[in-house]
Scaffold this active site. Structure first.
Site, PDB file in Angstrom:
ATOM      1  N   CYS A 132      29.907  21.073  25.983  1.00  0.00           N
ATOM      2  CA  CYS A 132      29.821  21.314  27.422  1.00  0.00           C
ATOM      3  C   CYS A 132      28.358  21.524  27.823  1.00  0.00           C
ATOM      4  O   CYS A 132      27.797  22.606  27.635  1.00  0.00           O
ATOM      5  CB  CYS A 132      30.658  22.533  27.822  1.00  0.00           C
ATOM      6  N   CYS A 135      27.678  24.446  30.301  1.00  0.00           N
ATOM      7  CA  CYS A 135      27.721  25.771  29.679  1.00  0.00           C
ATOM      8  C   CYS A 135      26.526  25.985  28.749  1.00  0.00           C
ATOM      9  O   CYS A 135      25.951  27.079  28.724  1.00  0.00           O
ATOM     10  CB  CYS A 135      29.031  25.968  28.921  1.00  0.00           C
TER      11      CYS A 135
END
Length: 178
Positions: A132, A135
């Site tokens: 991700c 993130c």
């Protein structure tokens, strides 16, 4: 861990060598031993190989407090959810989704039971395993704001990368043997 490391085949000998290296203070510059083993455990759980996760947790149990083991588990669990959700927000390229409330419980992030900077570091490693970008960027930014060195950030992600690759090799070798 030694028995598991010895099972890594020659085609993956670099992983065997890297696993021996990154799980040492010399191989993980900038990390405390606690951060090293929390990162290794959370990364193993995120890599979804129960055999590797058990082996690392066995070693980590002698090095971490119960709250630190629980936090590593929690980071893997919450990032497993968040990484899918925030990766969607990043990939969909539709700003309106980001304006909507997530409506996902994330209480452990606010109260992880360990220093928040350590939880951020472990969350960064799990986010790298789960791919991700949104993130990874967010956790790296928070860590740098808390003056965590780039060397420490790199060490955490190197641990995650090696653990993830070893998990894949173990899965493959177990499937071949079955």
């Amino acid at each position: 861990m030694d028995a598991l490391r010895d099972r890594i085949p020659d085609y993956a000998r670099d992983l065997r060598l890297n696993l021996s290296s990154v799980l040492t203070p010399q191989g993980a510059p900038g990390l405390s031993e606690t951060q090293l083993w929390m990162t290794a455990l959370a990364s193993a759980i995120a890599s979804r190989n129960a055999e590797l996760a058990r082996a690392i947790e066995t070693v980590a149990a002698g090095k971490l407090a119960a709250a630190e083991i629980e936090a590593a588990r929690s980071a893997s669990a919450i990032m497993g959810m968040n990484n899918v959700y925030y990766r969607f927000l990043h990939l969909v390229e539709e700003e309106e989704y980001a304006k909507l409330p997530a409506r996902l419980r994330m209480n452990v992030i606010g109260s992880p039971g360990i220093p928040k900077v350590d939880f951020e570091l472990v969350s960064l490693a799990v986010s790298a395993v789960n791919g991700c970008g949104k993130c990874v960027t967010a956790h790296e930014r928070v860590l740098r704001q808390h003056e965590v060195s780039r060397e420490a950030v790199q060490s955490a992600v190197r641990i995650a990368s090696v653990i993830h690759a070893v998990a894949g090799v173990i899965d493959y070798e177990n499937a071949r043997a079955a």
